[in-house]
Scaffold this motif. Structure first.
Motif, short mmCIF file in Angstrom:
data_model
loop_
_atom_site.label_atom_id
_atom_site.label_comp_id
_atom_site.label_asym_id
_atom_site.label_seq_id
_atom_site.Cartn_x
_atom_site.Cartn_y
_atom_site.Cartn_z
N SER A 3 1.01 -4.70 11.69
CA SER A 3 -0.37 -4.69 12.20
C SER A 3 -1.28 -5.51 11.32
O SER A 3 -2.17 -6.21 11.82
CB SER A 3 -0.91 -3.26 12.27
OG SER A 3 -0.03 -2.42 12.92
N LEU A 4 -1.08 -5.43 10.01
CA LEU A 4 -1.91 -6.22 9.09
C LEU A 4 -1.70 -7.70 9.35
O LEU A 4 -2.66 -8.47 9.43
CB LEU A 4 -1.53 -5.91 7.64
CG LEU A 4 -2.02 -4.60 7.08
CD1 LEU A 4 -1.48 -4.40 5.67
CD2 LEU A 4 -3.52 -4.54 7.08
N THR A 5 -0.45 -8.10 9.48
CA THR A 5 -0.15 -9.50 9.73
C THR A 5 -0.80 -9.95 11.04
O THR A 5 -1.39 -11.03 11.10
CB THR A 5 1.37 -9.71 9.79
OG1 THR A 5 1.94 -9.23 8.56
CG2 THR A 5 1.73 -11.17 9.96
N ALA A 6 -0.70 -9.12 12.06
CA ALA A 6 -1.28 -9.47 13.36
C ALA A 6 -2.80 -9.61 13.26
O ALA A 6 -3.38 -10.56 13.81
CB ALA A 6 -0.91 -8.43 14.40
N VAL A 26 -8.01 -4.20 7.58
CA VAL A 26 -7.04 -4.84 6.69
C VAL A 26 -7.09 -4.19 5.31
O VAL A 26 -6.06 -3.91 4.70
CB VAL A 26 -7.28 -6.37 6.62
CG1 VAL A 26 -6.49 -7.00 5.50
CG2 VAL A 26 -6.93 -7.02 7.95
N GLU A 27 -8.28 -3.92 4.82
CA GLU A 27 -8.42 -3.29 3.50
C GLU A 27 -7.84 -1.86 3.51
O GLU A 27 -7.19 -1.45 2.55
CB GLU A 27 -9.87 -3.28 3.04
CG GLU A 27 -10.36 -4.66 2.62
CD GLU A 27 -9.50 -5.28 1.53
OE1 GLU A 27 -9.17 -4.60 0.53
OE2 GLU A 27 -9.12 -6.46 1.68
N ARG A 28 -8.10 -1.11 4.60
CA ARG A 28 -7.52 0.23 4.70
C ARG A 28 -6.00 0.16 4.77
O ARG A 28 -5.29 0.97 4.16
CB ARG A 28 -8.07 0.97 5.93
CG ARG A 28 -9.47 1.50 5.74
CD ARG A 28 -9.87 2.50 6.82
NE ARG A 28 -9.65 2.04 8.17
CZ ARG A 28 -10.51 1.34 8.91
NH1 ARG A 28 -11.68 1.01 8.40
NH2 ARG A 28 -10.22 0.97 10.13
N GLY A 29 -5.49 -0.83 5.49
CA GLY A 29 -4.04 -1.02 5.58
C GLY A 29 -3.43 -1.36 4.24
O GLY A 29 -2.35 -0.85 3.89
N ARG A 30 -4.09 -2.20 3.48
CA ARG A 30 -3.60 -2.56 2.15
C ARG A 30 -3.53 -1.32 1.26
O ARG A 30 -2.54 -1.07 0.58
CB ARG A 30 -4.50 -3.60 1.51
CG ARG A 30 -3.99 -4.03 0.13
CD ARG A 30 -5.01 -4.75 -0.71
NE ARG A 30 -5.63 -5.89 -0.09
CZ ARG A 30 -6.06 -6.95 -0.77
NH1 ARG A 30 -5.91 -7.01 -2.07
NH2 ARG A 30 -6.66 -7.93 -0.15
N SER A 31 -4.58 -0.52 1.28
CA SER A 31 -4.61 0.71 0.48
C SER A 31 -3.51 1.67 0.92
O SER A 31 -2.85 2.29 0.09
CB SER A 31 -5.97 1.40 0.62
OG SER A 31 -6.97 0.60 0.05
N ALA A 64 -0.31 -10.58 3.61
CA ALA A 64 -1.25 -10.92 4.69
C ALA A 64 -2.64 -10.37 4.40
O ALA A 64 -3.64 -10.98 4.75
CB ALA A 64 -0.74 -10.37 6.02
N ALA A 65 -2.69 -9.22 3.71
CA ALA A 65 -3.97 -8.60 3.38
C ALA A 65 -4.61 -9.23 2.16
O ALA A 65 -5.68 -8.80 1.73
CB ALA A 65 -3.78 -7.10 3.16
N GLY A 66 -3.96 -10.24 1.56
CA GLY A 66 -4.56 -10.95 0.45
C GLY A 66 -4.04 -10.56 -0.92
O GLY A 66 -4.56 -11.04 -1.94
N GLU A 67 -3.04 -9.71 -0.98
CA GLU A 67 -2.47 -9.32 -2.26
C GLU A 67 -1.77 -10.53 -2.90
O GLU A 67 -1.10 -11.29 -2.21
CB GLU A 67 -1.46 -8.19 -2.03
CG GLU A 67 -1.10 -7.39 -3.23
CD GLU A 67 -2.18 -6.41 -3.65
OE1 GLU A 67 -2.08 -5.92 -4.77
OE2 GLU A 67 -3.12 -6.14 -2.87
N SER A 68 -1.93 -10.71 -4.19
CA SER A 68 -1.29 -11.86 -4.85
C SER A 68 0.19 -11.57 -5.06
O SER A 68 0.61 -10.42 -5.16
CB SER A 68 -1.97 -12.16 -6.18
OG SER A 68 -1.70 -11.13 -7.11
N GLY A 69 0.97 -12.62 -5.14
CA GLY A 69 2.41 -12.49 -5.31
C GLY A 69 2.82 -11.83 -6.61
O GLY A 69 3.93 -11.33 -6.73
#
Length: 90
Positions: A3-6, A26-31, A64-69
Motif C-alpha cells: 500500500s505504501l508503494t502504491a 505514508v508516515e503512519r505506514g512507515r511507523s 517507498a516511504a522515504g527511509e534511507s538504505g
C-alpha cells in the motif's frame, strides 16, 4: 507495505490529489512497519507468505516511504536475510 508503494507511486502521477492525506498515510505506514518488525530484523509474512517475502515487502514499503538504505530497520533486515541465506545462495 504494498500500500505504501502504491500511494507513493500514485502521488508521483498526481501530486496534488489529497496530498496531505497521502503523506500522513505514508508516515503512519512507515511507523507501523517499524513497530511490527521482529527483533531479529525480519517481518512475518502474515498474508500467508514466508519471512523472506515479509522482508521484501517491509524493505520496499520503508524505502517507498522515504527511509534511507542505511536506516537501522533496513540494515537489521539485511543482516537477518544474510544470516539465513543457504550456502548455495538460496
Amino acid at each position: 507495505m504494498a500500500s505504501l508503494t502504491a500511494l507513493v507511486e500514485f502521488q508521483k502521477h498526481d501530486p496534488l490529489h489529497r496530498a496531505e492525506e497521502i503523506l500522513a498515510s505514508v508516515e503512519r505506514g512507515r511507523s507501523f512497519l517499524k513497530r511490527i518488525q521482529r527483533e531479529d530484523g525480519s517481518w512475518y509474512g502474515s498474508w500467508a507468505c514466508c519471512f523472506t517475502y515479509g522482508c521484501w515487502f517491509g524493505i520496499e514499503g520503508l524505502m517507498a516511504a522515504g527511509e534511507s538504505g542505511d536506516s537501522p530497520s533496513i540494515t537489521k533486515c539485511c543482516a537477518y536475510l544474510l544470516g539465513h541465506q543457504n550456502s548455495n545462495g538460496g
